[in-house]
Motif scaffolding. Structure first.
Motif, PDB file in Angstrom:
ATOM      1  N   UNK A 363      -2.150  -7.281   8.645  1.00  0.00           N
ATOM      2  CA  UNK A 363      -1.571  -6.892   7.354  1.00  0.00           C
ATOM      3  C   UNK A 363      -1.226  -8.135   6.517  1.00  0.00           C
ATOM      4  N   UNK A 364      -0.649  -9.141   7.163  1.00  0.00           N
ATOM      5  CA  UNK A 364      -0.251 -10.347   6.428  1.00  0.00           C
ATOM      6  C   UNK A 364      -1.464 -11.164   5.957  1.00  0.00           C
ATOM      7  N   UNK A 365      -2.497 -11.147   6.793  1.00  0.00           N
ATOM      8  CA  UNK A 365      -3.692 -11.929   6.450  1.00  0.00           C
ATOM      9  C   UNK A 365      -4.573 -11.234   5.410  1.00  0.00           C
ATOM     10  N   UNK A 372      -1.407  -1.766   3.216  1.00  0.00           N
ATOM     11  CA  UNK A 372      -0.136  -1.239   3.740  1.00  0.00           C
ATOM     12  C   UNK A 372      -0.072  -1.457   5.257  1.00  0.00           C
ATOM     13  N   UNK A 373       1.156  -1.429   5.743  1.00  0.00           N
ATOM     14  CA  UNK A 373       1.367  -1.577   7.190  1.00  0.00           C
ATOM     15  C   UNK A 373       1.866  -0.234   7.714  1.00  0.00           C
ATOM     16  N   UNK A 374       1.097   0.438   8.520  1.00  0.00           N
ATOM     17  CA  UNK A 374       1.485   1.760   9.018  1.00  0.00           C
ATOM     18  C   UNK A 374       1.747   1.697  10.528  1.00  0.00           C
ATOM     19  N   UNK A 375       3.048   1.783  10.909  1.00  0.00           N
ATOM     20  CA  UNK A 375       3.388   1.715  12.340  1.00  0.00           C
ATOM     21  C   UNK A 375       3.752   3.096  12.897  1.00  0.00           C
ATOM     22  N   UNK A 376       3.708   4.127  12.089  1.00  0.00           N
ATOM     23  CA  UNK A 376       4.028   5.481  12.557  1.00  0.00           C
ATOM     24  C   UNK A 376       5.522   5.752  12.503  1.00  0.00           C
ATOM     25  N   UNK A 377       5.916   6.983  12.905  1.00  0.00           N
ATOM     26  CA  UNK A 377       7.335   7.389  12.824  1.00  0.00           C
ATOM     27  C   UNK A 377       8.091   7.010  14.091  1.00  0.00           C
ATOM     28  N   UNK A 378       8.054   5.744  14.401  1.00  0.00           N
ATOM     29  CA  UNK A 378       8.741   5.271  15.611  1.00  0.00           C
ATOM     30  C   UNK A 378       9.697   4.154  15.192  1.00  0.00           C
TER      31      UNK A 378
END
Ligand SMILES: Nc1ncnc2c1ncn2[C@@H]1O[C@H](COP(=O)(O)OP(=O)(O)OP(=O)(O)O)[C@@H](O)[C@H]1O
Length: 453
Positions: A363-365, A372-378
């Motif tokens: 995401x940063x690169x 967008x950065x999608x890590x889920x609902x955790x």
């Protein structure tokens, strides 16, 4: 008080006194009747979580111990304490809706010193060698008794054995007036705590059953020495009890002298506090005891005027609260796992962390500003991502700060050098124009300034 003119003197004493009491028991009254109308309502309140006290007051030999503890001859003579214990344990056995814990303590106050009647060393040691029960007060003015043991009683038999042990240890001294007169105040306390299964709310109540020492006057007992000392202490503590009762009966009285004696300190809640209190006044009907009987009735009448406010003693047990909250967390985790179809642990595994770090790096690169950065609902992943980005930003900012600092230093140093160069040039010009001798001093000073810089 009869006027006996035949004796040749006029008796100006009052002839009749009228007192009003809630209940009067005559000589024929049986112990079960006394228990039913006096002790049972108080025991029921204690079971419901209210504090209760029953105390017996009266002159020596008038039946205080018989009423509170009972007579040894017949089973039917057993008094308020064994009957109350029996009633309480019968109730506990029947009520399976709550978890109950019962403890008992037995305090004796003799010559203003407190002793634990359930202390096993009582029989083998002299009274003065036993540790004294002392009063301690917490910042909320609650009374705590140091050296008074609380013995757990899980059934009626255990509780009765403790009562018997305490009674055996009780101080008995003989006076000419009563061959087995108790010269001390005794407070048998039943501590009940109850809670519903699974609940963190605990109800705690105390039921004091008090047998006070005889209230007769010192002069009448015709004793001396040790017994006189005892009688004085008894009179003094009953006098302080009376003072407390008088103070409580007076409206708008701000100070109640509870601290004057150990007994009034211990019974502080029972007298004008959070407690359902019942007083039993015992009288001797013999003619020669009429003065004592009137004085007892007067005292009882004053006590009847006191208004107590008993409140339900409920509190949250922090230990039980933690257990309950842990259970709730566990249940919520299970529910979450059902929704996300994933069993959550406390921490992310090393593999999960590696995968997440890779995702953030990508995401940063990514040069695309819309990425967008999608890590889920955790929440664990969201938290980790924020921490990662925080560290990332801090590192980059530190690098930028270093660049700025080097740049600033460089520019400052250039400025100084330029200034020095300009001044040197100026000095040199002056030296050439105004001559060597005049400018030497200035030149030296100036060099000193440069060295100091
Ligand atoms: N209602 C009663 N029926 C039968 N006997 C009684 C009754 N009341 C008292 N007695 C007997 O009278 C005697 C004195 O009673 P008790 O010891 O209870 O008096 P007390 O007020 O506790 O005295 P003290 O102030 O010395 O403690 C005892 O032998 C007791 O058994």
């Amino acid at each position: 008080v009869p006027r006996d003119l035949a004796d040749g003197f006029v008796n100006n004493k009052r002839e009749s006194y009228k007192f009003k009491f809630q209940k009067i028991f005559d000589q024929e009254a049986k112990q079960d009747a006394v228990f039913e109308s006096i002790a049972k309502p108080v025991a029921e309140c204690a079971l419901a979580g209210y504090n209760g006290t029953i105390f017996a007051y009266g002159q020596t030999g008038s039946g205080k111990t018989f009423t509170i503890t009972g007579g040894a001859e017949r089973y039917s003579d057993r008094g308020i304490i064994p009957r109350t214990l029996s009633y309480i344990f019968q109730h506990l056995e029947k009520d399976s809706s709550k978890v109950y814990t019962t403890h008992v303590s037995y305090l004796e106050i003799y010559n203003e010193c407190g002793y634990d009647l359930l202390d096993p060393r009582h029989e083998a040691s002299k009274l003065e060698d036993l540790p004294k029960v002392t009063i301690m007060e917490d910042p909320d003015q609650n009374i705590h008794l140091k050296n008074l043991s609380l013995q757990q009683a899980t059934n009626e038999e255990e509780a009765l054995n403790l009562l018997f042990l305490g009674d055996t240890n009780r101080m008995i001294a003989e006076t000419p007036m009563n061959q087995a007169s108790t010269r001390s105040h005794c407070i048998f306390t039943i501590h009940i705590s109850s809670k519903e299964p699974g609940s963190a709310t605990v109800r705690r109540s105390k039921l004091h059953l008090v047998d006070l020492a005889g209230s007769e006057r010192v002069a009448k007992t015709g004793v001396g020495g040790q017994l006189l000392t005892e009688a004085k202490y008894i009179n003094l503590s009953l006098h302080y009890l009376e003072q407390v009762i008088i103070a409580l009966a007076e409206k708008h009285r701000s100070h109640i002298p509870y601290r004057n004696s150990m007994m009034t300190s211990v019974l502080r809640d029972s007298l004008g506090g959070n407690c359902m209190t019942t007083m039993i006044a015992t009288l001797s009907l013999e003619k020669r005891n009429i003065d004592e009987s009137i004085s007892t009735c007067r005292f009882a009448q004053r006590v009847a005027l006191i208004k107590n406010e008993a409140v339900l003693n409920e509190e949250i047990d922090p230990r039980l609260m933690i257990i309950q909250l842990k259970k709730v967390i566990h249940e919520l985790k299970d529910e979450l796992a059902m929704v996300t179809r994933e069993q959550r642990r406390e921490e992310l595994t090393p593999e999960e962390l590696l995968q997440l770090d890779e995702l953030i790096k990508r995401f940063l690169d990514d040069p695309d500003p819309e990425s967008t950065l999608d890590v889920g609902a955790d929440m664990r992943k969201v938290k980790h991502s924020f921490n990662y980005l925080k560290v990332y930003v801090e590192r980059n900012l530190a690098g930028l700060r270093n660049v700025w600092r080097t740049d600033m230093d460089l520019r400052n140093s250039c400025k100084i050098r330029n200034k020095t160069l300009t001044e040197l040039k100026g000095m040199l010009k002056g030296y050439q124009v105004e001559g060597v001798i005049e400018r030497t001093g200035s030149y030296r000073n100036w060099s000193a300034e440069v060295i100091c810089m």
